[in-house]
Structures are given as C-alpha cells and as structure tokens.
Design a protein around this motif. Structure first.
Motif, PDB file in Angstrom:
ATOM      1  N   ASP A 220       0.908  -1.250   0.132  1.00 26.33           N
ATOM      2  CA  ASP A 220       0.197  -0.145  -0.048  1.00 26.33           C
ATOM      3  C   ASP A 220       0.914   1.138  -0.020  1.00 26.33           C
ATOM      4  OD1 ASP A 220      -1.886   2.150   0.346  1.00 26.33           O
ATOM      5  OD2 ASP A 220      -1.961   1.578   2.393  1.00 26.33           O
ATOM      6  N   ILE A 221       1.049   2.082  -1.219  1.00 27.40           N
ATOM      7  CA  ILE A 221       1.550   3.135  -1.292  1.00 27.40           C
ATOM      8  C   ILE A 221       0.674   4.569  -1.194  1.00 27.40           C
ATOM      9  CG2 ILE A 221       3.296   4.279  -2.476  1.00 27.40           C
ATOM     10  CD1 ILE A 221       4.397   1.651  -1.642  1.00 27.40           C
ATOM     11  N   GLU A 222       0.522   5.003  -0.364  1.00 30.33           N
ATOM     12  CA  GLU A 222      -0.117   6.283   0.104  1.00 30.33           C
ATOM     13  C   GLU A 222       0.688   7.540  -0.259  1.00 30.33           C
ATOM     14  OE1 GLU A 222      -3.313   6.269   0.216  1.00 30.33           O
ATOM     15  OE2 GLU A 222      -3.210   4.109   0.315  1.00 30.33           O
ATOM     16  N   PHE A 223       0.866   8.602   0.484  1.00 28.11           N
ATOM     17  CA  PHE A 223       1.792   9.691   0.011  1.00 28.11           C
ATOM     18  C   PHE A 223       1.802  10.654   1.437  1.00 28.11           C
ATOM     19  CE2 PHE A 223      -2.799  10.237  -0.323  1.00 28.11           C
ATOM     20  CZ  PHE A 223      -3.355  11.342   0.362  1.00 28.11           C
ATOM     21  N   THR A 224       2.820  11.331   1.369  1.00 21.97           N
ATOM     22  CA  THR A 224       3.211  12.308   2.308  1.00 21.97           C
ATOM     23  C   THR A 224       2.571  13.660   2.177  1.00 21.97           C
ATOM     24  OG1 THR A 224       5.460  11.570   2.174  1.00 21.97           O
ATOM     25  CG2 THR A 224       5.108  13.463   3.644  1.00 21.97           C
ATOM     26  N   ALA A 225       2.260  14.181   1.008  1.00 22.06           N
ATOM     27  CA  ALA A 225       1.471  15.284   0.773  1.00 22.06           C
ATOM     28  C   ALA A 225       0.600  15.103  -0.355  1.00 22.06           C
ATOM     29  CB  ALA A 225       2.455  16.562   0.788  1.00 22.06           C
ATOM     30  N   ASP A 226      -0.764  15.518  -0.333  1.00 16.81           N
ATOM     31  CA  ASP A 226      -1.602  15.729  -1.445  1.00 16.81           C
ATOM     32  C   ASP A 226      -1.643  17.275  -1.828  1.00 16.81           C
ATOM     33  OD1 ASP A 226      -3.507  15.934  -3.209  1.00 16.81           O
ATOM     34  OD2 ASP A 226      -4.781  14.198  -2.283  1.00 16.81           O
ATOM     35  N   THR A 227      -1.439  17.739  -3.211  1.00 15.47           N
ATOM     36  CA  THR A 227      -1.465  18.802  -3.384  1.00 15.47           C
ATOM     37  C   THR A 227      -2.837  19.663  -3.658  1.00 15.47           C
ATOM     38  OG1 THR A 227      -1.669  18.519  -5.837  1.00 15.47           O
ATOM     39  CG2 THR A 227       0.612  18.688  -5.085  1.00 15.47           C
ATOM     40  N   ASN A 228      -3.732  18.651  -3.544  1.00 20.48           N
ATOM     41  CA  ASN A 228      -5.194  19.191  -3.675  1.00 20.48           C
ATOM     42  C   ASN A 228      -5.376  20.010  -5.038  1.00 20.48           C
ATOM     43  OD1 ASN A 228      -5.936  18.037  -1.274  1.00 20.48           O
ATOM     44  ND2 ASN A 228      -6.179  20.013  -0.285  1.00 20.48           N
ATOM     45  N   GLY A 229      -4.783  19.859  -6.009  1.00 18.99           N
ATOM     46  CA  GLY A 229      -4.741  20.561  -7.351  1.00 18.99           C
ATOM     47  C   GLY A 229      -6.159  19.991  -8.041  1.00 18.99           C
ATOM     48  N   TYR A 230      -6.766  18.755  -7.808  1.00 16.42           N
ATOM     49  CA  TYR A 230      -7.898  18.436  -8.272  1.00 16.42           C
ATOM     50  C   TYR A 230      -8.976  19.093  -7.975  1.00 16.42           C
ATOM     51  CZ  TYR A 230      -9.194  16.186  -3.820  1.00 16.42           C
ATOM     52  OH  TYR A 230      -9.643  16.219  -2.609  1.00 16.42           O
ATOM     53  N   LEU A 231      -8.965  20.028  -6.840  1.00 19.48           N
ATOM     54  CA  LEU A 231      -9.964  20.567  -6.403  1.00 19.48           C
ATOM     55  C   LEU A 231     -10.275  21.981  -7.429  1.00 19.48           C
ATOM     56  CD1 LEU A 231      -9.467  20.899  -2.640  1.00 19.48           C
ATOM     57  CD2 LEU A 231     -11.051  19.659  -3.631  1.00 19.48           C
ATOM     58  N   GLY A 232      -9.070  22.266  -8.121  1.00 17.60           N
ATOM     59  CA  GLY A 232      -9.248  23.349  -8.888  1.00 17.60           C
ATOM     60  C   GLY A 232      -9.761  24.672  -8.533  1.00 17.60           C
ATOM     61  N   THR A 233      -9.724  26.018  -9.361  1.00 16.52           N
ATOM     62  CA  THR A 233      -9.718  26.862  -8.763  1.00 16.52           C
ATOM     63  C   THR A 233     -11.106  27.287  -8.112  1.00 16.52           C
ATOM     64  OG1 THR A 233     -10.583  27.575 -10.846  1.00 16.52           O
ATOM     65  CG2 THR A 233      -8.331  28.166 -10.660  1.00 16.52           C
ATOM     66  N   ALA A 234     -11.902  26.391  -8.666  1.00 16.62           N
ATOM     67  CA  ALA A 234     -13.447  26.464  -7.836  1.00 16.62           C
ATOM     68  C   ALA A 234     -13.253  26.372  -6.574  1.00 16.62           C
ATOM     69  CB  ALA A 234     -14.605  25.673  -8.602  1.00 16.62           C
ATOM     70  N   GLY A 236     -10.869  26.764  -4.580  1.00 13.97           N
ATOM     71  CA  GLY A 236      -9.767  27.768  -4.045  1.00 13.97           C
ATOM     72  C   GLY A 236      -8.477  27.416  -4.161  1.00 13.97           C
ATOM     73  N   MET A 237      -8.035  26.577  -5.206  1.00 10.65           N
ATOM     74  CA  MET A 237      -6.671  26.197  -5.211  1.00 10.65           C
ATOM     75  C   MET A 237      -6.108  26.938  -6.504  1.00 10.65           C
ATOM     76  SD  MET A 237      -6.140  24.025  -2.966  1.00 10.65           S
ATOM     77  CE  MET A 237      -4.368  23.542  -3.638  1.00 10.65           C
ATOM     78  N   SER A 238      -4.807  26.948  -6.626  1.00 11.97           N
ATOM     79  CA  SER A 238      -3.951  27.478  -7.761  1.00 11.97           C
ATOM     80  C   SER A 238      -2.818  27.012  -7.730  1.00 11.97           C
ATOM     81  CB  SER A 238      -3.991  29.235  -7.348  1.00 11.97           C
ATOM     82  OG  SER A 238      -2.895  29.426  -6.251  1.00 11.97           O
ATOM     83  N   ALA A 239      -1.962  27.344  -9.099  1.00 14.08           N
ATOM     84  CA  ALA A 239      -0.893  26.690  -9.190  1.00 14.08           C
ATOM     85  C   ALA A 239       0.229  27.110  -8.090  1.00 14.08           C
ATOM     86  CB  ALA A 239      -0.187  27.013 -10.314  1.00 14.08           C
ATOM     87  N   ASP A 240      -0.051  28.167  -7.440  1.00 10.24           N
ATOM     88  CA  ASP A 240       0.828  28.525  -6.366  1.00 10.24           C
ATOM     89  C   ASP A 240       0.450  27.589  -5.141  1.00 10.24           C
ATOM     90  OD1 ASP A 240       2.048  30.671  -7.870  1.00 10.24           O
ATOM     91  OD2 ASP A 240       0.547  32.134  -6.941  1.00 10.24           O
ATOM     92  N   LEU A 270      -4.776  21.735 -12.430  1.00  7.31           N
ATOM     93  CA  LEU A 270      -3.683  22.384 -11.958  1.00  7.31           C
ATOM     94  C   LEU A 270      -2.374  21.837 -11.543  1.00  7.31           C
ATOM     95  CD1 LEU A 270      -5.935  24.625  -9.306  1.00  7.31           C
ATOM     96  CD2 LEU A 270      -4.717  25.324 -11.284  1.00  7.31           C
ATOM     97  N   ASP A 271      -2.678  20.711 -11.288  1.00  5.47           N
ATOM     98  CA  ASP A 271      -1.243  19.732 -10.872  1.00  5.47           C
ATOM     99  C   ASP A 271      -0.115  19.618 -12.322  1.00  5.47           C
ATOM    100  OD1 ASP A 271      -1.613  19.011  -8.377  1.00  5.47           O
ATOM    101  OD2 ASP A 271      -2.985  17.304  -8.838  1.00  5.47           O
ATOM    102  N   ALA A 272      -1.015  19.453 -13.470  1.00  5.79           N
ATOM    103  CA  ALA A 272      -0.222  19.844 -14.773  1.00  5.79           C
ATOM    104  C   ALA A 272       0.522  21.168 -15.172  1.00  5.79           C
ATOM    105  CB  ALA A 272      -0.916  19.250 -15.955  1.00  5.79           C
ATOM    106  N   GLN A 273      -0.378  21.993 -14.560  1.00  4.14           N
ATOM    107  CA  GLN A 273       0.045  23.427 -14.887  1.00  4.14           C
ATOM    108  C   GLN A 273       1.082  24.033 -13.917  1.00  4.14           C
ATOM    109  OE1 GLN A 273      -2.452  26.827 -13.400  1.00  4.14           O
ATOM    110  NE2 GLN A 273      -2.511  27.388 -15.739  1.00  4.14           N
ATOM    111  N   ALA A 274       1.137  23.176 -12.842  1.00  8.67           N
ATOM    112  CA  ALA A 274       2.076  23.862 -11.689  1.00  8.67           C
ATOM    113  C   ALA A 274       3.232  22.549 -11.691  1.00  8.67           C
ATOM    114  CB  ALA A 274       1.394  23.645 -10.318  1.00  8.67           C
ATOM    115  N   LEU A 275       3.423  21.532 -12.508  1.00  8.04           N
ATOM    116  CA  LEU A 275       4.563  20.666 -12.502  1.00  8.04           C
ATOM    117  C   LEU A 275       5.722  21.249 -12.708  1.00  8.04           C
ATOM    118  CD1 LEU A 275       5.211  17.747 -11.973  1.00  8.04           C
ATOM    119  CD2 LEU A 275       4.749  17.209 -14.324  1.00  8.04           C
ATOM    120  N   PRO A 276       5.956  22.077 -13.808  1.00  6.76           N
ATOM    121  CA  PRO A 276       7.364  22.825 -13.964  1.00  6.76           C
ATOM    122  C   PRO A 276       7.894  23.313 -12.997  1.00  6.76           C
ATOM    123  CG  PRO A 276       6.047  23.080 -15.955  1.00  6.76           C
ATOM    124  CD  PRO A 276       5.135  22.522 -14.856  1.00  6.76           C
ATOM    125  N   ARG A 277       7.176  24.301 -12.253  1.00  2.96           N
ATOM    126  CA  ARG A 277       7.428  25.012 -11.065  1.00  2.96           C
ATOM    127  C   ARG A 277       7.675  24.239  -9.794  1.00  2.96           C
ATOM    128  NH1 ARG A 277       2.965  29.061 -10.264  1.00  2.96           N
ATOM    129  NH2 ARG A 277       4.014  29.289  -8.383  1.00  2.96           N
TER     130      ARG A 277
END
Length: 301
Positions: A220-234, A236-240, A270-277
């Motif tokens: 079982d491989i979970e995660f340390t941090a979820d970026t929550n990018g899937y929530l989108g701008t609606a 309250g998330m952003s690339a920042d 958002l996760d795709a948009q923020a990936l390079p940064r």
C-alpha cells in the motif's frame, strides 16, 4: 483424544504447506497468479500471503533490503517473466514516505476521472528527465487505453482499484475483486506489467483492508502530501497553492500525490500546470526526484 491430536497435527501441517505454497506462488508469479485458482486453492494462497509479513521474512533483514535499495537509488528490475515484487518492509502498513535519509522526493499521479492533463504531464517529465508513478483505476484504463499505454511507455504504473469505491464499505472479497479487476484492466490496456503497488481511493486505509491488499502481493503506497490540485480554482486552489502544499511537507522520502484530471471533467488541471515549477522548486532545495521502483525487492523471485 490421541486421534484428535493427530488430526490437529495433520491440519497444522497442511496449513503450513498452504502458507508455503501461497507465499511462493505470489512471490514468483505476482497477484494475477491466484485470480483463476479454485476457491480452496485461493484460500490457501491468501493465507500464505497474509501470514508472510509476520513470520516468513525476518523484519531486520527486510528493513535492511529496502533501505539499501532506496538509499542507493537503485531500481530493481523483474527477473525473467516474473512480476516485480515489493520489498518486504512495505507489507503490514500504509507507506506514506520512502524509508530513506536521502534528499529524494517521489512524484505520483492518480488517474481516475479523465486524462485532460496527461499530455502536459508527460511532456514536462520528459523534458525535465524525471520519473513519476501513475496510479490508475481499472475504469480509467478501460475507458482510456491509449492514454494508459502512453503513461506505461515511460513510467511505472500502480493500481488505484477498479471503480474507486470506499474500501471501508467493502468486504475482504469485495476488496480483492476491486484490486484484481483493476490489475486485469491495467495489463490489458497498457500491455505492460504494472508495479505491485496499490493506493486506496480517498486514502481510506485500515489494517483489515491493507491485509487484503498485501495478501494479493501489493504494497500500500499512499502519500506524504496531496497537492489538492484536483479541487481546481473553484475549490480555492491555484498553481501557487499546489506548489506550496508539496514544499510545506518537503522531507527525505516525501511522496507527492497529484492528479492527471479533474472530477468535473473540465477546466485547467492545476497539477499539470504547476508541475514545472514544482520540479524546479524541489530541485532548487537540493532534492532529487526519485523513482518509486526503488521500493521493489532486489531479491530474485
């Protein structure tokens, strides 16, 4: 009484044999090895796998094996036609960071809704020459086989269940079917051997369901941090904020969870948009992007 003791001894010996057979089969051939067995044989195999972490492999040796692989950055490869196998230390728990002291981070992406961000994500990973692991649901693989193949052509593929249910609502048999049906769909869609890594939908883990998954040969491989990018701008998330959430949890062995699509099927991923940064920021802080395949066993199945 003697007859009862004799029968009990025979039953114990039979159970020990079942444990050995079950352990050997899953270790040698991977989780799909048990999917077509008769019910009695399947029970024996599952019994062997469930008891494996507790008694079949000394914890100290297992810990040494996985730390050696993770700390060296080595990627274990499957031998012959055998499926890859997780390092033993990964069983019996939900893994939320790579067990290492090295300054490494693993990037992971879930794919359950759509593949709107896949092209961008793969392009960025290719240009930056960094690895990632994609956790696919079986429904995603069935619905988007060409997208699944594109991911598998360049990166490791994990299992995220077939239909993304809440595992707390499932029986052991229901959990088993979700995992094995997803495994089938992923193999058929990608034409590749997936990694023996499972990620629970909603990160809804429990000792009982982890034991079910481990019994099938998956860690079982979970995660340390979820970026929550899937929530989108609606939401309250952003690339920042995507980048900030990953960096706030930065630690040796961090596993970052992102998504390649959005549940509403539209809008910016958002996760795709923020990936390079995000990659730049991680590397600027002296961390290396590592491959989760460092968590595979280095032992020959």
């Amino acid at each position: 009484m003697r007859r009862f003791v004799s029968l009990a001894s025979r039953a114990s010996a039979a159970a020990s044999t079942a444990v050995a057979v079950g352990t050997s089969l899953i270790r040698a051939r991977g989780p799909r090895a048990i999917s077509s067995l008769p019910a009695a044989a399947t029970a024996a195999v599952v019994l062997g796998a469930v008891l494996l972490p507790a008694g079949a492999h000394p914890p100290a040796a297992a810990a040494s094996m996985v730390r050696t692989a993770a700390d060296s950055g080595a990627v274990a490869q499957p031998s012959g036609t055998a499926d890859p196998v997780p390092a033993d230390e990964l069983f019996g728990t939900d893994v939320r960071r790579i067990p290492t002291t090295r300054r490494v981070v693993a990037l992971t992406f879930n794919a359950a809704w759509n593949g709107a961000g896949v092209d961008t994500v793969l392009k960025v990973l290719r240009e930056r020459k960094v690895p990632a692991t994609f956790f696919l649901t079986g429904q995603f693989a069935d619905a988007h086989p060409s997208v699944a193949r594109a991911m598998a052509a360049e990166h490791g593929i994990g299992n995220h269940s077939y239909s993304h249910p809440r595992f707390d609502d499932l029986s052991s048999e229901g959990a088993r079917q979700e995992v094995l049906e997803a495994d089938r769909a992923i193999r058929e869609a990608t034409g590749a051997v997936p990694l023996p890594f499972f990620r629970f939908p909603y990160s809804e883990t429990s000792p009982e369901r982890i034991a079910d998954v481990n019994a099938l040969g998956f860690a079982d491989i979970e995660f340390t941090a979820d970026t929550n990018g899937y929530l989108g701008t609606a939401g309250g998330m952003s690339a920042d904020t995507v980048v900030a959430r990953a960096l706030d949890a930065l630690t040796p062995g961090e596993i970052v969870q992102m998504h390649v699509g959005a549940p509403d099927g539209g809008g910016t991923v958002l996760d795709a948009q923020a990936l390079p940064r995000l990659i730049d920021a991680i590397q600027a802080r002296g961390y290396e992007i590592t491959d989760l395949r460092t968590l595979l066993s280095t032992a020959t199945p």
